[in-house]
Design a protein around this motif. Sequence first.
Motif, short mmCIF file in Angstrom:
data_model
loop_
_atom_site.label_atom_id
_atom_site.label_comp_id
_atom_site.label_asym_id
_atom_site.label_seq_id
_atom_site.Cartn_x
_atom_site.Cartn_y
_atom_site.Cartn_z
N LEU A 10 0.63 -1.48 -0.39
CA LEU A 10 -0.04 0.15 0.05
C LEU A 10 0.83 1.36 0.12
CD1 LEU A 10 -2.64 1.10 0.71
CD2 LEU A 10 -2.70 1.23 2.92
N ASN A 205 -8.06 7.09 -0.91
CA ASN A 205 -8.64 6.03 -1.83
C ASN A 205 -7.75 4.80 -2.30
OD1 ASN A 205 -9.86 8.46 -2.81
ND2 ASN A 205 -8.66 9.40 -4.61
N ASP A 206 -6.12 4.91 -1.94
CA ASP A 206 -5.95 3.25 -2.06
C ASP A 206 -6.57 2.26 -0.84
OD1 ASP A 206 -4.03 4.67 -4.02
OD2 ASP A 206 -2.81 4.45 -2.02
N ASP A 208 -9.85 3.01 0.72
CA ASP A 208 -11.06 2.56 0.18
C ASP A 208 -10.86 1.37 -1.40
OD1 ASP A 208 -12.47 4.60 1.14
OD2 ASP A 208 -12.41 6.17 -0.60
N LEU A 209 -9.68 1.41 -2.07
CA LEU A 209 -10.02 0.28 -2.89
C LEU A 209 -9.43 -0.68 -2.32
CD1 LEU A 209 -9.48 -0.51 -5.92
CD2 LEU A 209 -7.01 -0.01 -5.56
N LEU A 210 -9.21 -1.14 -1.28
CA LEU A 210 -8.51 -2.05 -0.65
C LEU A 210 -9.29 -2.49 0.18
CD1 LEU A 210 -4.83 -1.59 0.94
CD2 LEU A 210 -5.99 -2.68 -0.85
N HIS A 211 -10.12 -1.75 0.79
CA HIS A 211 -11.82 -2.53 1.91
C HIS A 211 -12.43 -2.92 0.90
CE1 HIS A 211 -13.69 -0.57 5.65
NE2 HIS A 211 -12.44 -1.08 5.82
N VAL A 212 -12.79 -2.28 -0.91
CA VAL A 212 -13.63 -2.55 -1.63
C VAL A 212 -13.10 -4.03 -1.75
CG1 VAL A 212 -14.83 -2.73 -4.18
CG2 VAL A 212 -14.25 -0.17 -2.63
N MET A 213 -11.85 -4.57 -2.11
CA MET A 213 -11.07 -5.76 -2.87
C MET A 213 -11.70 -6.33 -0.84
SD MET A 213 -8.28 -5.13 -4.53
CE MET A 213 -7.80 -4.13 -5.77
N GLY A 214 -12.29 -6.15 -0.37
CA GLY A 214 -12.25 -7.12 1.44
C GLY A 214 -11.44 -6.97 1.88
N ALA A 215 -10.15 -5.85 1.93
CA ALA A 215 -9.59 -5.97 2.90
C ALA A 215 -10.02 -6.05 4.39
CB ALA A 215 -8.31 -4.73 2.57
N THR A 216 -9.21 -6.76 5.26
CA THR A 216 -10.00 -6.27 6.74
C THR A 216 -9.34 -5.20 7.17
OG1 THR A 216 -8.24 -8.28 7.49
CG2 THR A 216 -10.40 -8.41 7.43
#
Lengths: 302, 230
Positions: A10, A205-206, A208-216
């Motif tokens: 990240l 933004n990064d 948010d992106l990781l969140h969308v990918m399902g990162a805890t």
Amino acid sequence: MILRPAKKMLLNSGDDGTRFIMLVVVMMSVLSTLAVGGALTLAHLRSTWVDAVAGHITIEIPASDGQGLVRSPDTLHEKATAAYAALSSTPGVTRVDILDRRDVEKLVSPWLGEAVSTNDMPLPVLIGVTLSAPNDEALTQSIRSKVSAIDPPSIVETHQSWLADLRRFSLILLLAAGGMATITIACCIVAVAGAVAARLSEHQNDIDLLHVMGATDAYIGQEFVDSVVRSVGGAAVIGTVLGLIFIKIGAAVAGEIQNAMLPAMAWKMADNLWFLILPALVTLLCYFAARFTVLRSLGTMP
Amino acid sequence: MIQFEHVGLRYDVGPEILTDVTFTLEQGAFHFLSGPSGAGKTSLMKLLYLGHLPTRGVVSMFGQDVVTATREQRMMIRQRIGVVFQDFRLLPHLSAFDNVALPLRIMGKKPHEVRNAVTEILEWVGLAEHINAKPSILSGGQQQRIAIARAVIGKPRLLLADEPTGNLDDVIGYRIMSLFEQLNRMGTTIVIATHNQQMMDHFNHPRLTLDKGHLAVLPPSPKARLKEAF
């Protein structure tokens, strides 16, 4: 096609936020090291002073009697000899020294100045007594009784009053040094938490992106915290080393100043452990500060 | 598999962006999402990838109510969804490989599994030669393909794509659409937001049409069905 090793996911570790955190931690670590070095020197100095005084008593046989009449040198000599004999035979007294007139003159010269002759001046007789055990109240009382029997106006000085002042003063200095180290580390933690919060905004933004990918939260938080620990850990070590270099320079300068009351900056060998603990402590506290900041911020996301 | 019932969405105290949206997507469905600008397509996409939670109504995904689900359960739902953003959203300091590898690493896949899968998929989208390249030196089309590779590498059960062919030439665009159809045939549910009427006509799938926050579900266009019949 050659695949280069994977990078951390990240954070771009060379960004401005990282440099800011590192700079703050280096400066704070230098200050903390100086404060800890100062505290250790004070602690060492304090024990040196206390050890030097605690097991000693000074007896003053005054130059004048109780009515203000100046005593003859023979009378003073006679009283001193009697006191010497009585003290030497007292159990618990390991050493008795009668200071000769030249030593007493040296002691009073700072107040009288070099120009004033003490040849005809009535000076007291001083007797230094070394005890086998410091702060032995019963022994001190026994010495007082014996001296008082030989010469009632004599003064038995156990140094307790100024030793207590010295202890109090050095304790205040120690607390001040400890407080300074604590405040410096606290500032460091606040600065790191602030910098982490700023970096979270910068990388929103990064994230948010990781969140969308399902990162805890734990995963994203660990990304930040790992990066902070690497930066802070390195910076804390650099800051501590720089602080120690400043202390060495200070010790070298202080060593050139000859003063019996101010020995060179020094501490016990075991105290060097503090300089290993300090960067580890700074890193650990910053780790928790970063983790708390990141998880609290991530907790607000859906 | 995905069920929206009377879903409403508003941001803070603003007006409702989506009103009474109701639809069901079965496993293996393929839908286009269309509508004029400002109709609420992006908001509906955000609800679908759990970027937002609905203000009212029920959203059920993979048998779970997303509003009452715990954060951990939502994370697990998100891991089953692949998203292709219109602006790609690639991490600029990471290589093509690392960008595509992100979902697998988040899932905790082993390094050799990640390496094999990413290498394979980059070859598939025709970017094997650019495996170490940073997004900044790649063209818009190449970045788009990396974004698609990243979205599909985790074999998602639901793939959402926002104008996925907008930056691609026709040949690559149709190739990517064929890729989506291939994924769909393997069971992946697909929703593609697009303005491209020609593409919607060419590929014969039902449409979710949004207008001023209201949704209508339309069957495949008769023209396309006619074309398919002959």
